[in-house]
Design a protein around this motif. Sequence first.
Motif, PDB file in Angstrom:
ATOM      1  N   LEU A   1       2.791  17.110  -1.329  1.00 31.47           N
ATOM      2  CA  LEU A   1       2.285  15.997  -2.208  1.00 31.47           C
ATOM      3  C   LEU A   1       0.988  16.580  -2.790  1.00 31.47           C
ATOM      4  CD1 LEU A   1       1.660  12.943  -2.728  1.00 31.47           C
ATOM      5  CD2 LEU A   1       0.243  13.042  -0.717  1.00 31.47           C
TER       6      LEU A   1
ATOM      7  N   PRO B   1       9.668  -2.301   7.884  1.00 30.31           N
ATOM      8  CA  PRO B   1       9.658  -2.241   6.712  1.00 30.31           C
ATOM      9  C   PRO B   1      10.816  -2.275   5.949  1.00 30.31           C
ATOM     10  CG  PRO B   1       7.926  -0.903   7.474  1.00 30.31           C
ATOM     11  CD  PRO B   1       8.945  -1.332   8.585  1.00 30.31           C
TER      12      PRO B   1
ATOM     13  N   PHE C   1       1.449   7.131  -1.131  1.00 30.73           N
ATOM     14  CA  PHE C   1       1.357   7.415   0.140  1.00 30.73           C
ATOM     15  C   PHE C   1       0.896   6.141   0.748  1.00 30.73           C
ATOM     16  CE2 PHE C   1      -1.282   8.614   3.796  1.00 30.73           C
ATOM     17  CZ  PHE C   1      -0.277   8.948   4.966  1.00 30.73           C
TER      18      PHE C   1
ATOM     19  N   LEU D   1      -2.991   6.037  -1.186  1.00 34.64           N
ATOM     20  CA  LEU D   1      -3.355   7.192  -1.837  1.00 34.64           C
ATOM     21  C   LEU D   1      -2.171   7.410  -2.833  1.00 34.64           C
ATOM     22  CD1 LEU D   1      -5.051   9.811  -2.768  1.00 34.64           C
ATOM     23  CD2 LEU D   1      -3.782  10.964  -0.926  1.00 34.64           C
TER      24      LEU D   1
ATOM     25  N   LEU E   1       0.526  16.969  -6.739  1.00 29.73           N
ATOM     26  CA  LEU E   1      -0.726  16.344  -7.391  1.00 29.73           C
ATOM     27  C   LEU E   1      -1.636  17.376  -8.287  1.00 29.73           C
ATOM     28  CD1 LEU E   1      -1.589  13.487  -4.991  1.00 29.73           C
ATOM     29  CD2 LEU E   1      -0.393  13.352  -7.272  1.00 29.73           C
TER      30      LEU E   1
ATOM     31  N   VAL F   1      10.664   3.769   9.813  1.00 30.09           N
ATOM     32  CA  VAL F   1       9.419   4.295   9.242  1.00 30.09           C
ATOM     33  C   VAL F   1       9.496   5.642   8.969  1.00 30.09           C
ATOM     34  CG1 VAL F   1       7.115   4.332   9.236  1.00 30.09           C
ATOM     35  CG2 VAL F   1       8.424   2.027  10.067  1.00 30.09           C
ATOM     36  N   CYS F   2       9.291   6.157   7.596  1.00 29.91           N
ATOM     37  CA  CYS F   2       9.152   7.461   7.192  1.00 29.91           C
ATOM     38  C   CYS F   2       7.846   8.065   7.949  1.00 29.91           C
ATOM     39  CB  CYS F   2       9.111   7.628   5.850  1.00 29.91           C
ATOM     40  SG  CYS F   2       8.631   9.279   5.453  1.00 29.91           S
ATOM     41  N   GLN F   3       8.234   8.944   8.919  1.00 30.72           N
ATOM     42  CA  GLN F   3       7.039   9.669   9.508  1.00 30.72           C
ATOM     43  C   GLN F   3       6.405  10.882   8.604  1.00 30.72           C
ATOM     44  OE1 GLN F   3       5.048   8.763  12.018  1.00 30.72           O
ATOM     45  NE2 GLN F   3       6.128   6.997  12.397  1.00 30.72           N
ATOM     46  N   ILE F   4       5.437  10.863   8.147  1.00 29.93           N
ATOM     47  CA  ILE F   4       4.865  11.933   7.239  1.00 29.93           C
ATOM     48  C   ILE F   4       4.863  13.227   8.168  1.00 29.93           C
ATOM     49  CG2 ILE F   4       2.535  11.511   7.098  1.00 29.93           C
ATOM     50  CD1 ILE F   4       2.951  12.047   4.252  1.00 29.93           C
TER      51      ILE F   4
ATOM     52  N   PHE G   1      -0.166  18.781 -11.372  1.00 28.69           N
ATOM     53  CA  PHE G   1      -0.230  17.958 -12.514  1.00 28.69           C
ATOM     54  C   PHE G   1      -1.724  17.716 -13.102  1.00 28.69           C
ATOM     55  CE2 PHE G   1       3.780  16.298 -11.560  1.00 28.69           C
ATOM     56  CZ  PHE G   1       4.403  16.013 -13.166  1.00 28.69           C
TER      57      PHE G   1
ATOM     58  N   LEU H   1       5.903  11.795 -12.937  1.00 28.18           N
ATOM     59  CA  LEU H   1       6.185  11.878 -11.743  1.00 28.18           C
ATOM     60  C   LEU H   1       5.178  11.225 -11.030  1.00 28.18           C
ATOM     61  CD1 LEU H   1       7.983  13.091  -9.129  1.00 28.18           C
ATOM     62  CD2 LEU H   1       6.307  14.993  -9.560  1.00 28.18           C
TER      63      LEU H   1
ATOM     64  N   TYR I   1       2.526  -0.334  10.670  1.00 26.03           N
ATOM     65  CA  TYR I   1       3.956  -0.091  10.404  1.00 26.03           C
ATOM     66  C   TYR I   1       3.956   1.589   9.719  1.00 26.03           C
ATOM     67  CZ  TYR I   1       4.152  -5.235  10.245  1.00 26.03           C
ATOM     68  OH  TYR I   1       4.154  -6.277  10.687  1.00 26.03           O
ATOM     69  N   GLY I   2       3.035   2.120  10.328  1.00 27.17           N
ATOM     70  CA  GLY I   2       3.190   3.425  10.063  1.00 27.17           C
ATOM     71  C   GLY I   2       2.848   3.997   8.743  1.00 27.17           C
ATOM     72  N   THR I   3       3.479   5.372   8.514  1.00 28.48           N
ATOM     73  CA  THR I   3       3.281   5.864   6.989  1.00 28.48           C
ATOM     74  C   THR I   3       4.549   5.824   6.088  1.00 28.48           C
ATOM     75  OG1 THR I   3       3.684   8.101   7.706  1.00 28.48           O
ATOM     76  CG2 THR I   3       1.451   7.239   7.861  1.00 28.48           C
ATOM     77  N   ASN I   4       4.441   5.829   4.836  1.00 30.00           N
ATOM     78  CA  ASN I   4       5.500   6.149   4.141  1.00 30.00           C
ATOM     79  C   ASN I   4       5.076   6.950   2.670  1.00 30.00           C
ATOM     80  OD1 ASN I   4       8.129   5.229   3.231  1.00 30.00           O
ATOM     81  ND2 ASN I   4       6.993   4.088   1.591  1.00 30.00           N
ATOM     82  N   LEU I   5       6.127   7.619   2.065  1.00 31.77           N
ATOM     83  CA  LEU I   5       5.754   8.535   0.853  1.00 31.77           C
ATOM     84  C   LEU I   5       6.964   7.699   0.015  1.00 31.77           C
ATOM     85  CD1 LEU I   5       4.145  10.536  -0.282  1.00 31.77           C
ATOM     86  CD2 LEU I   5       5.794  12.121   0.505  1.00 31.77           C
TER      87      LEU I   5
ATOM     88  N   GLY J   1      -0.857   8.892  -6.847  1.00 34.81           N
ATOM     89  CA  GLY J   1      -1.012  10.139  -7.831  1.00 34.81           C
ATOM     90  C   GLY J   1       0.341   9.531  -9.128  1.00 34.81           C
ATOM     91  N   GLU J   2      -0.051   9.773 -10.318  1.00 33.02           N
ATOM     92  CA  GLU J   2       0.953   9.562 -11.350  1.00 33.02           C
ATOM     93  C   GLU J   2       0.633  10.510 -12.467  1.00 33.02           C
ATOM     94  OE1 GLU J   2       2.660   5.730 -12.431  1.00 33.02           O
ATOM     95  OE2 GLU J   2       2.164   6.047 -14.287  1.00 33.02           O
TER      96      GLU J   2
ATOM     97  N   LEU K   1       3.687   9.573  -6.791  1.00 31.09           N
ATOM     98  CA  LEU K   1       3.744   9.613  -5.543  1.00 31.09           C
ATOM     99  C   LEU K   1       2.911   8.381  -4.825  1.00 31.09           C
ATOM    100  CD1 LEU K   1       4.219  13.212  -4.705  1.00 31.09           C
ATOM    101  CD2 LEU K   1       5.827  11.578  -4.159  1.00 31.09           C
TER     102      LEU K   1
ATOM    103  N   MET L   1      -5.200   9.397 -10.567  1.00 26.86           N
ATOM    104  CA  MET L   1      -5.052   9.645  -8.975  1.00 26.86           C
ATOM    105  C   MET L   1      -6.148   8.390  -8.507  1.00 26.86           C
ATOM    106  SD  MET L   1      -5.450  13.605  -8.582  1.00 26.86           S
ATOM    107  CE  MET L   1      -4.818  13.680  -6.719  1.00 26.86           C
TER     108      MET L   1
END
Lengths: 685, 194
Positions: free
Chosen positions: B12, A478, A416, A397, B16, B1-4, B19, A412, A422-426, A399-400, A414, A369
């Motif tokens: 999430l 993006p 973030f 942020l 996490l 853009v993906c808004q969370i 795991f 797995l 440009y805002g957020t992305n997951l 985690g794997e 993720l 993490m």
Amino acid sequence: MKKNHKPISKIFFIHLLLVLASNTQAAQESLVCTPELKKAGGVETFALEDLMQIPMFLSASQQGECTREAASIVSTITGEELLNRGARDLVDALELIPGISFGSNMTNMVGMGMRGMQTDEGKLSILLDGIILTEQRFGITGFGGHFPVDQIDRIEIVRGPGSILYGNFAELGVVNIITKKGHQLDGGVIGGSYGRFERGEAGKNTFLTAGKQWDDFEVSLYTKYNESHRSDRFYHDAQGGSFDMVGYNQSESILGNFQFRYKDLNLHFLVDEYSVDSADGFADKMSLPSKEIRNQFSTYAFNLDYQHHLNKTVQLGARFDYSQQTPWKRTNLYHDGRANKVKESVSIDYYTFDLKSTFSLEGGHYLVMGNSFQFQNYQPTVSNYTGEVPLLGDYTLNGEGVYKTKWANVLLALRFDWYTEYGTNLAPRFALTKQFEKFHYKAMYSQAFHAPTGGNYQLNEEYNQTNEFNREVSPLRPETTHTYEIELGYQFQPNLNVTANIFYIEIQDYFLYSFDANNDDFYANSSKLSTWGLEAILSYQHPRWGKIDMNYSLYQAIEDTSQDFKAVDTAGNILEQTANLGLPTHKVTANHTFPITDSISFNHTLIFSGHRFGYSGSELKHYKSVWIYNMYLRYQDVMVEGLEMGLGLYDVFNSQYQYVQLFNGTHPALPGNTREVRFKFSYRF
Amino acid sequence: VCQINRFQVIFLAFVLNLFFMLSLFAPVQAEESMSKRLVAIKAAYLYRFSLFIDWPEPVLDSFLMCVVADTETSNFIQLSLYNQVIQSKPIRVISVLKEEDLTACQLLYIPSTVKESTPFLVKAKQNILTIGETTDFYHAQGMIYLYEQDNKLRFFINYLKLKKSGLTARAQLMTLSQLPMEKNSDEKKSQTDK
């Protein structure tokens, strides 16, 4: 069993603190687990001194890294292979990797294509010992006489997205160059090379590398200077002009790399200066006779890295990176008596702070993490642009985790991202991998996310300020990439391995470098670009006849909503639906190293590159398939121990490869080299 | 853009944490490949030692490494050294038992799983390089003693034993030979006592 919850809660608390404090952490890590065991020929080729450095048992975190590496399509080229091949440049090394081909960008810049897609515009991350060399302005990497190949320990190439671990530029792949460390060098090497085309000088370079280890201290230094010419052929522009490339289109490169380690603390300084002269110009008309264009790229980088093993289970890592880049500094070199003039220059300060924690167990299960904060201060210093580029920041942020079962290692991940602009992305990543006796499989899905750079931002703002049509282009959105990969491998005999993979890549909202009728440029998004393909590798080693590596790669273009990468004729017909501009759909390579004696080896390479399409002005051109054959004779310990000489003949068939522009930018194909002879020497002390 | 959204944040955090818990409490599984990794490293040692030793007689058809272990281990050593040659001859690895004749062997490897080395060392007469890993092997006057120190393999060469057997070790090999730390101090102590 007595459970002690206190340490666990403490560990969790420490971790939470780290997470809350602020990971592209792995951008600095080796992709390869236990690199010692990954070298050519296996561990049995190691000298006793090197064998004595290999840990008998891997720590849990090392096992974790093995698994992480396994969850990618990775090729490794060792330093010894590069020396056996007489590689002149990173291009010679990478063109033997399946799915990779080279084409041109503009103004004598050569770029890379991977799996049917152009990797420019921030889709490939190139790292040197963990420091990113991809320029931060547009995310473009210039090839040809640039990157060092001498005294490299290995190059790891990930084909497939690595954004979750390697950040914004690792959308299609990662090239990780790892130089030899002090304990491997244990002394120094000085050397150089000189090459000639049929009608002129091809290039010359000189390098010095040295390193030493004293118990917990280790230092290494690498420096090189290189001058090279793109070609000795004639360049023909789309408007009837032409010039002899002998004496023009030269590139120059200086690189310095210094590393210092004390126990778990690493300090790294890097200087990379690269300049490319262009007489061919920006688009369909050459810049001669009035001027040449010089594009300069400089990177001054510093990094501090510390790893702390809290206990057998927990490892904490902290890292700080700073780089100062001046990419695409453009100077007009006038031939009509006017003084040379800097036309454009920007300065980019790039800061990254990383913190990560790794929890791992002996069985190889692990969880990483981390979080990082990075920002860049983008300053146009010489520009027509009168506005400001905002401070571009990104908090990450990620985690794997990996859980190992009898039939599969389940991974797995993720990531973030929160971008200031440009805002957020997951973005998720999922993989099932496992190696059985002689068989292994991998099934992977990854999402990658690529935010526009300061250069993308500036260009659109500048276009809005200056274009003569009073048009206003929208801010760039993006890109998001989805990649699916399946790999199967089987070891038929101890010396015969076959591996094959199929892939599907889809980029949504991909960046499109565009022009208006006045040739003023800007960026736009186009909705979808996709390819699928397969890559197969065969590796065979014979005790007497040496090592043979062969591979075949195929891609099939599927969708391109802009048609900017398609071969469209004047009637609007797409000539080949499954091909993208400048990149061959079929490619085959074979490389053979024949050990004549213990100190003399002969290496030869055959590359088949399928036919391609490209533009010259508005005219669509077809380029036939080519066969390129190189050979290199290497002689070690000539007369005295440590003295090495090599003689190479490149493009023996004189097939004269053309670097075809990888998008429709009207720039005619850039002639590559003719037959070249090169002499190399080095002395180890 | 993906808004969370809140759901994604919770998801999430959940994954996490899942795991995290799994990695702490999951049963540890021994990985078969780990032991093979170690065998591969030791096979490399056997090969490298052989390159620095001179045998009084040339090798005929193949260089024979005899391994006191199960056939799976000897087969794996054979695979690890598949493409290598010693004195320009291919390497053949076989598994041997206590009662077998060892005279054809150029090298005898006695791994740590074999607690009593003496019966093998007695049978390994002239011109056979003996390599072992147990204290028993070290005290029974084996030639090259492989041992672990700081999670790395080290070795000690009993030069007199080697010479007595008609073998010669080159200087490069001798310079890397190290006495194990505890044995080193024992020997120093015994010298002091004397």
